[in-house]
Design a protein around this motif. Structure first.
Motif: not given
Length: 266
Positions: A25-26, A52, A54, A56, A64-66, A68, A92-93, A265
């Motif tokens: 996670s970030e 943001n 993230t 994973a 991976i989910l992002e 921002e 979002t991605r 992270r």
């Protein structure tokens, strides 16, 4: 024989993922400069500040989910000038990738996915230097990221560089302009279906800390080029902000974003 063994082992490292289930996670803070232009029509420049996150999960394959969010102010130049227009950007991605160990302390992850980008630009109630009234614009993109990421292998403990390169395939976009606030009549709601984007980033990873986390310093660049809308032309009364045409459309536009991030992270 030793040389042959080394070459075989290196080849295996390049083609065989080598660890079990892990989660990462970030959380980051972002500052960026943004530039948006509709050639020969208008341009905007400004700064955005954001956060943001993230998450994973990896087991050879990577999910991976992002997410921002950024907000700030831009200055407008077109029908006169206007300063300090509020801007927000949400993105979002979801990415799916495959992890490979490169044999030199790096993890290589080609990936693809689906992204959604939503921008608002709200000058409602503001007036430009030539008397043109402002209004709210909403711009949304749906696209597929296709890229490759180079990150330190999970066990690597020292300073390391990382990088990401990506092409963004644009599927479609929608644009809402609340021109009724200025001209009366109908708001402009049009779609675009041609365009492309790209992004690159460079990261510096700190050594792993006692709690096994890392600090990451990142610089990034993002680019979009979107073609004219080709359908849904909107009729509206003539007014001072649109003196030469009775029909509204979304013109070809380009946007750039250059930024810095400070990331934790775990």
């Amino acid at each position: 024989m030793r040389r042959q063994f080394y070459l075989a082992a290196t080849g295996l490292a390049l083609t065989t993922p080598a660890w079990g289930v892990t989660t990462e996670s970030e959380f980051g803070l972002t500052f960026s400069q943004t530039y948006y232009v509709e050639p020969d029509i208008m341009e905007q420049r400004g700064q955005l500040f954001g956060v943001n996150g993230t998450f994973a999960q990896r087991q050879n394959a990577a999910v991976i989910l992002e997410v921002e969010y950024s907000a700030g102010w831009v200055d407008y130049k077109g029908s006169g000038t206007m300063e300090n227009i509020p801007d927000t950007l949400f993105e979002t991605r979801v990415l799916l990738g495959k992890d490979w160990l490169a044999g030199n302390g790096y993890r290589v992850t080609p990936y693809l996915g689906l992204g959604y980008r939503f921008l608002t630009d709200d000058s409602t109630g503001m007036v430009s230097s030539d008397g043109s009234g402002g209004y709210r614009r909403e711009q949304s993109y749906v696209y597929s990221p296709i890229g490759i990421a180079f990150t330190p292998a999970p066990w690597h403990t020292g300073w390391r560089l990382g990088a990401t390169m990506e092409y963004d395939h644009f599927w479609y976009g929608n644009n809402l302009s609340t021109i009724s606030a200025v001209c009366g009549g109908t708001d402009s709601y049009v779609s675009q279906d041609e365009g492309e984007g790209a992004r690159v980033s460079l990261r510096l990873y700190s050594p792993r800390l006692p709690n096994r986390g890392r600090v990451i310093f990142e610089t990034f660049y993002r680019y979009w080029s979107i073609a004219d809308s080709t359908s849904n032309l909107v009729y509206a009364p003539r007014c001072h902000s649109n003196p030469s045409s009775e029909y509204y459309y979304e013109p070809h536009n380009q946007s750039e974003q250059f930024g810095l991030r400070l990331i934790w992270r775990s």
